[in-house]
Design a protein around this motif. Sequence first.
Motif, short mmCIF file in Angstrom:
data_model
loop_
_atom_site.label_atom_id
_atom_site.label_comp_id
_atom_site.label_asym_id
_atom_site.label_seq_id
_atom_site.Cartn_x
_atom_site.Cartn_y
_atom_site.Cartn_z
N SER A 131 78.65 64.87 55.66
CA SER A 131 77.01 64.66 55.40
C SER A 131 76.20 65.71 56.28
CB SER A 131 76.85 63.17 55.83
OG SER A 131 77.15 62.12 54.85
N LYS A 132 76.78 66.02 57.73
CA LYS A 132 76.19 66.92 58.29
C LYS A 132 76.15 68.18 57.81
CE LYS A 132 76.72 64.35 62.51
NZ LYS A 132 77.69 64.51 63.89
N VAL A 133 77.66 68.76 57.27
CA VAL A 133 77.66 70.01 56.74
C VAL A 133 76.72 70.00 55.35
CG1 VAL A 133 79.31 71.31 55.62
CG2 VAL A 133 79.98 70.35 57.59
N GLY A 134 76.56 68.99 54.53
CA GLY A 134 75.92 69.02 53.48
C GLY A 134 74.48 69.30 53.74
N ALA A 135 74.20 68.60 54.78
CA ALA A 135 72.70 68.58 55.17
C ALA A 135 72.23 69.69 55.84
CB ALA A 135 72.24 67.47 56.18
N THR A 136 73.19 70.55 56.29
CA THR A 136 72.72 71.92 57.12
C THR A 136 72.65 73.11 56.02
OG1 THR A 136 74.83 72.21 57.91
CG2 THR A 136 73.41 71.18 59.35
N VAL A 137 73.37 72.88 55.00
CA VAL A 137 73.40 74.12 54.10
C VAL A 137 72.01 74.18 53.32
CG1 VAL A 137 74.74 74.88 51.81
CG2 VAL A 137 75.95 73.57 53.61
N THR A 138 71.85 75.50 53.56
CA THR A 138 70.45 75.85 52.57
C THR A 138 70.73 77.01 51.47
OG1 THR A 138 69.84 77.30 54.35
CG2 THR A 138 68.93 75.13 54.50
N ILE A 139 70.31 76.86 50.63
CA ILE A 139 70.49 77.87 49.47
C ILE A 139 68.96 78.80 49.27
CG2 ILE A 139 70.55 78.52 47.21
CD1 ILE A 139 72.04 75.56 46.94
#
Length: 144
Positions: A131-139
């Motif tokens: 969840s943290k990894v997904g929340a910090t990924v920006t496109i």
Amino acid sequence: METKGNNAKRRELPLYKDDGCSIFFEGYNPSSLMAETAKLRNLITKRGTLEILIPLCCSTNPVRYKKFRETLKGISSKTLVYRLQELEKGGILERHSYNEIPPRVEYRLTPKGQELVESIIGLLQWMRKWSKVGATVTITTTRH
């Protein structure tokens, strides 16, 4: 896998193998595994079950019915009571009611429930990690 007759023995799941590219289990029949685990899988995947077990993961103390009501928003009292009864019947929780006014009911994990919660903690850790990894990924997009 089971043998015929009254001396049926269940085979332990083999440890996973990691070949560097993928992790897989070897030597068991998925159909048998699904059949053997159906009853408990159905119980723990029902709406509200994980939400009931999470407060028990976070404390070694018994949890009062009132605490479940406060924590579980969006789950009716009827569903909560039914799910707690199912978990008790499944040997996951034990219920203790006190002869007091106002009434007090507490739930605690059985040894079987403790094993389940230990597995859930691993799943929750995995969820938090990803969840943290997904929340910090920006496109970002650029226009040419």
